[in-house]
Write a protein that holds these residues in place. Structure first.
Motif, short mmCIF file in Angstrom:
data_model
loop_
_atom_site.label_atom_id
_atom_site.label_comp_id
_atom_site.label_asym_id
_atom_site.label_seq_id
_atom_site.Cartn_x
_atom_site.Cartn_y
_atom_site.Cartn_z
N GLN A 1 -59.03 -47.91 17.02
CA GLN A 1 -59.63 -47.08 15.98
C GLN A 1 -58.66 -45.98 15.53
O GLN A 1 -57.62 -45.75 16.14
CB GLN A 1 -60.93 -46.45 16.48
N ALA A 2 -59.02 -45.32 14.44
CA ALA A 2 -58.32 -44.12 13.97
C ALA A 2 -59.23 -42.93 14.28
O ALA A 2 -60.23 -42.71 13.58
CB ALA A 2 -58.01 -44.20 12.48
N VAL A 3 -58.90 -42.20 15.33
CA VAL A 3 -59.82 -41.19 15.88
C VAL A 3 -59.28 -39.79 15.61
O VAL A 3 -58.11 -39.51 15.87
CB VAL A 3 -60.01 -41.40 17.40
N VAL A 4 -60.15 -38.92 15.10
CA VAL A 4 -59.80 -37.52 14.94
C VAL A 4 -60.46 -36.72 16.06
O VAL A 4 -61.66 -36.87 16.33
CB VAL A 4 -60.21 -36.97 13.55
N LEU A 5 -59.66 -35.93 16.75
CA LEU A 5 -60.13 -35.06 17.82
C LEU A 5 -60.14 -33.62 17.31
O LEU A 5 -59.18 -33.19 16.69
CB LEU A 5 -59.21 -35.16 19.03
N TYR A 6 -61.22 -32.90 17.57
CA TYR A 6 -61.29 -31.52 17.12
C TYR A 6 -61.71 -30.62 18.28
O TYR A 6 -62.40 -31.03 19.20
CB TYR A 6 -62.26 -31.38 15.94
N GLY A 7 -61.26 -29.38 18.21
CA GLY A 7 -61.61 -28.40 19.23
C GLY A 7 -62.95 -27.76 18.94
O GLY A 7 -63.17 -27.24 17.85
N GLU A 8 -63.84 -27.79 19.92
CA GLU A 8 -65.17 -27.20 19.74
C GLU A 8 -65.32 -25.89 20.50
O GLU A 8 -66.39 -25.29 20.49
CB GLU A 8 -66.25 -28.19 20.18
N GLN A 9 -64.23 -25.45 21.15
CA GLN A 9 -64.29 -24.22 21.92
C GLN A 9 -63.16 -23.29 21.48
O GLN A 9 -62.78 -23.27 20.32
CB GLN A 9 -64.22 -24.55 23.42
N GLY A 10 -62.63 -22.52 22.43
CA GLY A 10 -61.57 -21.58 22.11
C GLY A 10 -60.19 -22.20 22.21
O GLY A 10 -60.03 -23.36 22.61
N ILE A 11 -59.20 -21.41 21.88
CA ILE A 11 -57.83 -21.91 21.82
C ILE A 11 -57.34 -22.36 23.19
O ILE A 11 -56.63 -23.37 23.31
CB ILE A 11 -56.90 -20.83 21.20
#
Length: 304
Positions: free
Chosen positions: A193-203
């Motif tokens: 797949q072509a998966v986008v990962l995103y941050g849901e918390q702090g840096i």
């Protein structure tokens, strides 16, 4: 003490919940000119300030609201939450317990037990947190806040398989955002797949969980890392196998390959970190080589 118009207050609440904070406050101010000591109005004003990120003002307004109406459990709950945000832990704990003692509403009790659990998790008292989680789950075993707090305890105890699964219940709440880029589903680990990962918390959390980016890249035809802008250069150096797009989430992302799936980066643990042996304990970040040379030159001149 006078009572404000409940219909007007309800409109303020609707505006606040929709994020129209200025409009909500403008409407509420007109009502409070006539009823400046109404605890409901004061409580709504506190919610508006809290949502705007002004926790100290919200704390003092909730404090006034609970002093004016000490038999309303939600006043104590809200005051405790702001006290906890200000790291007034003992005061928050007293407020949550007072709320439990004065209310008959199940939802308020569940929130208080859940918040007490979170408070003890923050201080590493996981056995005590478990006690409050058990009390909350006896009242409402479906509460996402309570189930996610259980997940935090399980992760702290090394119960990875159950902990990651229950932690994911926190995604989409006020504390852990859910980001969408179109109509793509969450990734379940299916290869290719072509998966986008995103941050849901702090840096800091984004950095820690980025240790699993390579696991994703080995399975997917494209790995897209949507990170905090402050991490863009670091992640581009460290993960050449990924497309790094520092948009901080949402429809404004522009990448060469549209994602077929998305996933909050911490939830990769449910796919790749199921037991202690799955943690490789290997470095995964690449320092800026020019700065390495710069600091080497500077530090080499210091006396040893």
């Amino acid at each position: 003490m006078t009572s404000a118009n409940r219909e007007t207050v309800a409109k303020c609440v609707t505006l606040w919940e929709q994020g129209e904070l200025d409009q909500a406050m403008d409407l509420l101010k007109r009502e409070m000119l006539e009823h400046p000591d109404d605890p409901v109005c004061i409580g709504v004003a506190a919610h508006i300030y809290e949502k705007a990120g002004n926790i100290p003002v919200a704390y003092n307004l909730f404090k006034l609201a609970k002093d004016l109406n000490p038999n309303e459990g939600s006043n104590w709950l809200n005051f405790g939450r702001c006290a906890e945000d200000l790291w007034k832990s003992a005061e928050a704990e007293r407020a949550y317990n007072r709320a439990i003692s004065v209310t008959n509403r199940k939802s308020t009790k569940v929130m208080c037990y859940g918040n007490l659990a979170a408070l003890h998790i923050d201080h590493g008292r996981f056995d005590k947190a478990r006690e409050y989680i058990d009390k909350a789950m006896r009242l409402d075993p479906t509460s996402r806040t309570v189930v996610s707090n259980l997940g935090f305890c399980q992760l702290a105890e090394g119960n990875w398989s159950e902990g990651w699964k229950n932690y994911h219940q926190n995604i989409g709440t006020d504390w852990r955002k859910r980001v969408t880029y179109g109509d793509e589903p969450e990734w379940d680990g299916t290869p290719g797949q072509a998966v986008v990962l995103y941050g849901e918390q702090g840096i800091g959390d984004e950095i820690v969980f980025a240790s699993m980016v390579d696991d994703v890249a080995k399975l997917c035809r494209k790995t897209i890392l949507d990170c905090d802008p402050r991490l863009e250069n670091l992640f581009k150096r460290s993960f050449p196998q990924a497309i790094v797009a520092s948009t901080s989430g949402g429809m404004n992302m522009r990448v060469p390959v549209p994602p077929t799936h998305r996933l909050p980066i911490a939830s990769l643990g449910n796919l790749f970190r199921q037991n202690d042996a799955d943690f490789p304990a290997m470095p995964f970040l690449m320092a800026d080589p020019e700065r390495v040379l710069q600091w080497h030159a500077v530090l080499s001149r210091l006396p040893r």
